[in-house]
Design a protein around this motif. Structure first.
Motif, PDB file in Angstrom:
ATOM      1  N   ASN A  69       0.827  -1.220   0.000  1.00 49.28           N
ATOM      2  CA  ASN A  69       0.000   0.000   0.000  1.00 49.28           C
ATOM      3  C   ASN A  69       0.858   1.266   0.000  1.00 49.28           C
ATOM      4  O   ASN A  69       0.436   2.311   0.493  1.00 49.28           O
ATOM      5  CB  ASN A  69      -0.975   0.026   1.184  1.00 49.28           C
ATOM      6  CG  ASN A  69      -2.237  -0.771   0.905  1.00 49.28           C
ATOM      7  OD1 ASN A  69      -2.579  -1.035  -0.250  1.00 49.28           O
ATOM      8  ND2 ASN A  69      -2.944  -1.168   1.964  1.00 49.28           N
ATOM      9  N   ASP A  70       2.058   1.165  -0.542  1.00 51.47           N
ATOM     10  CA  ASP A  70       2.926   2.334  -0.724  1.00 51.47           C
ATOM     11  C   ASP A  70       2.678   2.848  -2.137  1.00 51.47           C
ATOM     12  O   ASP A  70       3.272   2.362  -3.105  1.00 51.47           O
ATOM     13  CB  ASP A  70       4.388   1.936  -0.528  1.00 51.47           C
ATOM     14  CG  ASP A  70       5.349   3.119  -0.619  1.00 51.47           C
ATOM     15  OD1 ASP A  70       4.898   4.213  -1.028  1.00 51.47           O
ATOM     16  OD2 ASP A  70       6.532   2.948  -0.291  1.00 51.47           O
ATOM     17  N   VAL A  71       1.783   3.829  -2.282  1.00 51.98           N
ATOM     18  CA  VAL A  71       1.334   4.223  -3.617  1.00 51.98           C
ATOM     19  C   VAL A  71       2.434   4.911  -4.426  1.00 51.98           C
ATOM     20  O   VAL A  71       2.291   5.070  -5.638  1.00 51.98           O
ATOM     21  CB  VAL A  71       0.080   5.117  -3.539  1.00 51.98           C
ATOM     22  CG1 VAL A  71      -1.063   4.383  -2.885  1.00 51.98           C
ATOM     23  CG2 VAL A  71       0.363   6.414  -2.830  1.00 51.98           C
TER      24      VAL A  71
ATOM     25  N   LEU B 245      -6.132  -0.364  -3.302  1.00 55.30           N
ATOM     26  CA  LEU B 245      -5.645  -0.313  -1.931  1.00 55.30           C
ATOM     27  C   LEU B 245      -6.069  -1.605  -1.254  1.00 55.30           C
ATOM     28  O   LEU B 245      -7.244  -1.991  -1.318  1.00 55.30           O
ATOM     29  CB  LEU B 245      -6.216   0.898  -1.185  1.00 55.30           C
ATOM     30  CG  LEU B 245      -5.709   2.273  -1.634  1.00 55.30           C
ATOM     31  CD1 LEU B 245      -6.444   3.382  -0.882  1.00 55.30           C
ATOM     32  CD2 LEU B 245      -4.205   2.395  -1.410  1.00 55.30           C
TER      33      LEU B 245
ATOM     34  N   HIS C 296      -5.163   5.308   7.667  1.00 56.32           N
ATOM     35  CA  HIS C 296      -4.008   4.956   6.830  1.00 56.32           C
ATOM     36  C   HIS C 296      -4.426   4.801   5.371  1.00 56.32           C
ATOM     37  O   HIS C 296      -3.747   5.309   4.461  1.00 56.32           O
ATOM     38  CB  HIS C 296      -3.374   3.660   7.332  1.00 56.32           C
ATOM     39  CG  HIS C 296      -2.285   3.142   6.438  1.00 56.32           C
ATOM     40  ND1 HIS C 296      -1.025   3.685   6.396  1.00 56.32           N
ATOM     41  CD2 HIS C 296      -2.290   2.139   5.520  1.00 56.32           C
ATOM     42  CE1 HIS C 296      -0.285   3.044   5.506  1.00 56.32           C
ATOM     43  NE2 HIS C 296      -1.035   2.101   4.959  1.00 56.32           N
TER      44      HIS C 296
ATOM     45  N   GLU D 216      -5.252   8.217   3.795  1.00 60.47           N
ATOM     46  CA  GLU D 216      -4.059   9.010   3.486  1.00 60.47           C
ATOM     47  C   GLU D 216      -3.425   8.550   2.169  1.00 60.47           C
ATOM     48  O   GLU D 216      -2.948   9.370   1.384  1.00 60.47           O
ATOM     49  CB  GLU D 216      -3.050   8.907   4.634  1.00 60.47           C
ATOM     50  CG  GLU D 216      -3.454   9.647   5.892  1.00 60.47           C
ATOM     51  CD  GLU D 216      -3.674  11.139   5.630  1.00 60.47           C
ATOM     52  OE1 GLU D 216      -2.847  11.737   4.898  1.00 60.47           O
ATOM     53  OE2 GLU D 216      -4.662  11.691   6.139  1.00 60.47           O
ATOM     54  N   GLN D 217      -3.410   7.255   1.943  1.00 63.28           N
ATOM     55  CA  GLN D 217      -2.870   6.752   0.678  1.00 63.28           C
ATOM     56  C   GLN D 217      -3.792   7.117  -0.489  1.00 63.28           C
ATOM     57  O   GLN D 217      -3.330   7.462  -1.576  1.00 63.28           O
ATOM     58  CB  GLN D 217      -2.683   5.233   0.750  1.00 63.28           C
ATOM     59  CG  GLN D 217      -1.663   4.769   1.782  1.00 63.28           C
ATOM     60  CD  GLN D 217      -0.272   5.309   1.507  1.00 63.28           C
ATOM     61  OE1 GLN D 217       0.232   5.234   0.382  1.00 63.28           O
ATOM     62  NE2 GLN D 217       0.363   5.876   2.523  1.00 63.28           N
TER      63      GLN D 217
ATOM     64  N   LYS E 229      -3.431  10.481  -2.333  1.00 65.47           N
ATOM     65  CA  LYS E 229      -2.312  10.667  -3.254  1.00 65.47           C
ATOM     66  C   LYS E 229      -2.609  10.153  -4.661  1.00 65.47           C
ATOM     67  O   LYS E 229      -1.827  10.393  -5.589  1.00 65.47           O
ATOM     68  CB  LYS E 229      -1.076   9.931  -2.714  1.00 65.47           C
ATOM     69  CG  LYS E 229      -0.673  10.332  -1.311  1.00 65.47           C
ATOM     70  CD  LYS E 229       0.439   9.424  -0.789  1.00 65.47           C
ATOM     71  CE  LYS E 229       0.762   9.710   0.670  1.00 65.47           C
ATOM     72  NZ  LYS E 229       1.798   8.781   1.194  1.00 65.47           N
TER      73      LYS E 229
END
Length: 557
Positions: free
Chosen positions: A67-69, A90, A102, A105-106, A109
């Motif tokens: 989940n690190d976009v 996600l 969390h 927030e992703q 972006k």
């Protein structure tokens, strides 16, 4: 699937589907991992997406396993440049990674990356209906984008989550026709369309057409039982909130070690390692990486004495940033065991692969397959070359285009089904296609299902007698496939007679699509290599004999 059959290129499969359907075709990609177990560089990702779009993919579901976009940027840019739909996924996973804030927030972006939709993905059947409602609402408000849902779940949980997501405003819910939904615990399109209609949410979907599609699929599947997992696998997956496919893979690995009774221990250890690694979602390939480490811990009765290469990379941040904090003690332990070794091999650059392909790959898309899958792709590419040669000979022999196409179709049937021979007679012309190369090892005799079977010899037969003349035997620390070189075409790590230093890589063992380096513990000379490249090996099987180097005299220092 097409690649594994070794008959049809995945790109060919996409083009064939595109030519026969009106429905937009979609492809799921794991961020920088694409469709493999190792992350690739930005240029590689762009070229892969461009080839997929050119072959006929209309919609890309792109998600990062952590989940690190930020890992979606290069592939996302390529999707937008190809004028295709970019659905940014996600992953919902229970615990720290599944917290609403969390994920929101992703999601915030994603618009700047060019995403057209946020797609909430639940790979582990852990998304409860009320959470589906909450998350769809929050993600839509936070991102300003439409929100869709891709979920699964046995016992009706997936359908319940889908209905709540629709009530919250989800504009897309992924589903499958009924036979596939039953096999893979997916949401049934027929049941969902009916339920949404009954709730006053019309979909413009005709359930009768879906049932007709289900009949066609059912006819193709036939009467053989197709349930993918034993009940005990599905039950444990639900209890531990894990992907059922991951639990099934662990069970298969443990059976190879004759340790099927330790499944619960491995699952408990997996949950513990996940917390220590920053609570990453357990979608592929992260779930497989953590599962491999859990198996090593349980079977060796130690923790972090042996470290899977990919887990080392995960803990060192080489895959991206996980949702939570990584345990500092575990990081230090891994650093002591594994050191600061470079990342396990990424796919080679396409230009390098082109130089090594030696005529095996004739196009950019074939180079991509060879770079991603290495030796696994070679039988497929050889089959494509052989088929192309056969097609040229057909047309060169005076056979008209229409009849040549029919002959090609017969050849494909023989290749894909394993039928020994097919004869077709039409308008006075008889064509017979028979299989001429069928290694005996491929054939499998029927087995009595009541008797236990094993795919490998007993461990005692595989290990052999240890050397008695002072040589040190290096044994396989796990079941896997033995590779002497980092990638096809590269020189072997070692040859017989080579001097090696402590920590030097001797070979790679592939297990669950993960590459694990086997290294020398002592300084010595490689006396014997017991295994051939590409062979499967058992736990404890002899790989190398090393002749230790005696201490040097003081005047030699």
């Amino acid at each position: 699937m097409a690649r594994r059959l070794g008959v049809e290129s995945p790109w060919e499969r996409i083009r064939a589907l595109k030519s026969r359907t009106k429905t937009p075709l979609g492809m799921a990609l794991r961020g920088r991992f694409l469709v493999g177990s190792r992350p690739v560089g930005g240029d590689f990702a762009r070229r892969f997406v461009a080839s997929a779009a050119e072959s006929g993919i209309d919609v890309f579901r792109l998600e990062d396993p952590l989940n690190d976009v930020s890992n979606l940027r290069e592939a996302g840019e390529a999707i937008v440049a190809a004028d295709r739909e970019f659905d940014a996924g996600l992953i919902y996973s229970p615990g720290q990674g599944g917290e609403t804030q969390h994920l929101v927030e992703q999601a915030k972006k994603l618009p700047e990356l060019g995403a057209a939709r946020v797609l909430l993905h639940d790979p582990s059947s852990a998304l409860e209906p009320y959470r589906a409602n909450e998350l769809v609402t929050a993600l839509a408000e936070g991102s300003g984008l439409p929100v869709g849902l891709y979920c699964q779940g046995a016992g009706g949980s997936g359908l319940a989550a889908a209905l709540e997501a629709a009530r919250a405003g989800a504009d897309l819910v992924a589903c499958a026709v009924y036979p596939i939904a039953l096999m893979l615990h997916r949401v049934s399109g027929e049941a969902l369309a009916s339920a949404l209609s009954g709730a006053g949410m019309e979909t413009a979907i005709d359930p009768d057409q879906l049932w007709h599609g289900a009949e066609l699929v059912d006819e193709f599947i036939g009467d053989d039982p197709m349930t993918p997992h034993a009940p005990r696998i599905s039950v444990r997956a639900a209890q531990h909130e894990l992907p059922a496919g991951l639990v099934a893979s662990i069970d298969t690995r443990l059976r190879a070690y004759a340790a099927a009774d330790r499944l619960d221990e491995v699952l408990d250890e997996l949950v513990l390692i996940r917390g220590e690694a920053g609570s990453p979602p357990l979608a592929a390939p992260i779930g497989q990486i953590i599962a491999s480490q859990a198996i090593v811990h349980v079977l060796s009765a130690t923790r972090y004495q042996t470290v899977v290469d990919e887990l080392r990379d995960l803990l060192q941040g080489r895959f991206g940033t996980p949702p939570g904090e990584i345990d500092a003690t575990v990081q230090r332990a891994v650093r002591l065991v594994a050191g600061d070794a470079p990342p396990a091999g990424e796919p080679a650059a396409l230009d390098d692969v082109r130089d090594e392909a030696k005529g095996l790959a004739a196009s950019e898309e074939e180079l991509l397959l060879l770079a991603l899958f290495g030796e696994e792709a070679e039988p497929l590419l050889r089959a494509i070359r052989d088929r192309s040669s056969g097609e040229d000979s057909l047309l060169g022999g005076g056979i008209d285009q229409t009849r040549a196409e029919r002959i090609r179709e017969v050849v494909r049937i023989v290749q894909e089904t394993g039928v020994a021979e097919i004869a077709v007679e039409e308008e006075g012309t008889r064509v017979s296609v028979r299989r001429t190369e069928e290694p005996a090892s491929v054939e499998a005799a029927p087995m009595d299902a009541s008797e236990p079977t094993t795919a490998v010899p007993p461990l005692e037969a595989a290990v052999g007698e240890p050397p008695t003349d002072g040589a040190i035997r290096v044994e396989a620390p796990m079941v896997g496939v033995f590779y002497r070189a980092p990638h096809p075409g590269a020189p072997p790590f070692v040859q017989e007679g080579d001097a090696v230093a402590p920590g030097q890589t001797l070979c790679i063992l592939e297990a669950m699509k993960l590459m694990n380096e086997v290294k020398a513990d002592v300084e010595g000379v490689v006396r014997t290599i017991h295994v051939q490249n590409g062979e499967s090996v058992e736990y404890g099987q002899a790989l190398f004999d090393l002749e230790p180097v005696l201490a040097r005299p003081l005047d030699a220092l």
